[in-house]
Design an enzyme around this catalytic site. Structure first.
Site, PDB file in Angstrom:
ATOM      1  CE  LYS A  26       4.515  -9.841   0.891  1.00 55.69           C
ATOM      2  NZ  LYS A  26       3.056  -9.411   0.430  1.00 55.69           N
ATOM      3  CB  CYS A  48       4.297  -9.376  -3.109  1.00 55.71           C
ATOM      4  SG  CYS A  48       3.643  -7.925  -3.684  1.00 55.71           S
ATOM      5  CD  GLU A 106       1.022 -11.580  -2.620  1.00 56.53           C
ATOM      6  OE1 GLU A 106       1.569 -11.270  -1.270  1.00 56.53           O
ATOM      7  OE2 GLU A 106       1.101 -10.560  -3.578  1.00 56.53           O
TER       8      GLU A 106
END
Length: 361
Positions: free
Chosen positions: A193, A234, A119
């Site tokens: 995301k 994440c 990331e």
């Protein structure tokens, strides 16, 4: 007496129904699936049953709407070499791009067919940095050196790249975005995301991605030369509905580029990678996490420990916190074997609960 609880998630409705007294059987299966979906769409939190509704025996039918997609055949024998590039990240974007390219090329030269980056590999992980390092990939003629490099090296080395994430600018908004490139250099897809990292642990860490970033609105499944891959970034790993949906869409692997910190990393990083494979009766497939290397002098210190988890919860490959490329062997035939040994898909209780994929229904 019935209690119906509905958990709403952007692209999921997961209905959990319980009945009292304990001896009563669930009546949800007596309601047509179209009526169930209509209820979930409208946001109603209960379904009404007519007296005398037929009591059904327990069944796995209807536990997934639409039904689970079978695993598709993969090119070759389903065995691939994967590389996780746990990169050091600096404040110099040009240096970061050149360094990532070097790591990808070295991994390809070692025989890796699938290469995963961490990331925010092209910039420091901070709200101040995201706008400065962002690339406008949807705009023709825009300067997009990070994604251009990924496409070029994927084509020249003939590898599939799950390109970690970089800040993306689109229509005046910023996203935390992963680009996936096929071995011919073509863009296979991108994942923004979905769940932003907004936490406040007093005395430990406070971070609010939503100060600068916008959440994505779609799940991402890509067909590649190394299988069908679902992508999260994440904080996405903390939401089991996402992993369950990917499993229902027939993916072989879920890749989570991430940058867990020194508070949550030691406690949750490996645990969540295994949980995305095992817990909640979920997925039985490969789960990959890829972190930046740790820089103790940075404003945000990453945990590292990039890892490949197999379909039975075993650690296929991992490392510590230093910069390193981690190699692992993937064998998709193990997914089918594990699912034969533990046939969760046929053991689900469609008479008790239902996972609805809002994008496929």
């Amino acid at each position: 007496m019935k209690v119906v609880r509905t958990i709403l998630y952007r692209s999921t409705c997961l209905a959990l129904t319980r009945f009292r007294p304990p001896h009563a059987l669930n009546l949800l299966s007596s309601v047509p699936s179209s009526r169930r979906v209509a209820a979930f769409r409208s946001g109603r939190t209960s379904l009404h049953f007519r007296p005398g509704s037929v009591i059904r025996a327990m069944t796995s039918s209807g536990a997934r709407l639409p039904s689970t997609v079978p695993l598709c055949p993969t090119p070759g024998d389903g065995k691939y070499k994967i590389a996780l590039c746990q990169l050091s990240v600096t404040k110099d974007k040009v240096v970061n791009i050149a360094h990532a390219r070097q790591a990808i090329e070295a991994a390809a030269d070692e025989g890796a067919q699938l290469i995963v980056l961490p990331e925010m590999w092209n910039c420091p992980y901070s709200n101040d940095s995201f706008p400065l390092y962002a690339e406008e990939t949807d705009k023709q003629g825009a300067d997009i050196p990070s994604s251009t490099m990924l496409s070029d090296v994927a084509r020249k080395k003939g590898v599939t790249i799950v390109g970690g994430s970089i800040p993306e600018r689109s229509e005046g908004r910023l996203y935390n975005t992963c680009y996936i490139f096929g071995k011919n250099g073509e863009l296979k897809g991108k994942h923004r995301k979905t769940h932003l990292f907004d936490i406040d642990i007093p005395g430990k860490i406070t971070f609010k991605e939503s100060d600068t970033l916008t959440p994505g609105g779609e799940l991402t499944v890509v067909e590649t030369d190394v299988g069908r891959i679902g992508v999260g970034i994440c904080y996405d790993i903390r939401f089991p509905e996402m992993a369950m949906l990917y499993a229902a869409q027939g993916v072989h692997m879920i890749c989570y580029p991430g940058a867990f910190n020194m508070t949550t990393g030691p406690l949750h990083w490996e645990l969540l990678a295994k949980a995305s494979m095992m817990e909640h009766g979920r997925v039985q497939l490969y789960v990959v996490t890829c972190s930046p290397a740790r820089d103790s002098g940075a404003g945000y210190v990453a945990w590292g420990h990039s890892t490949v988890v197999g379909p039975f919860g075993e650690i296929v490959a991992t490392t510590e916190h230093e910069e390193k490329t981690v190699f692992g062997e993937i064998d998709y035939s193990r997914i089918n074997q594990i699912r034969l040994n533990m046939p969760l898909d046929t053991q689900r209780r469609g008479d008790l609960y239902c996972l609805v994929d809002q994008e496929r229904k």
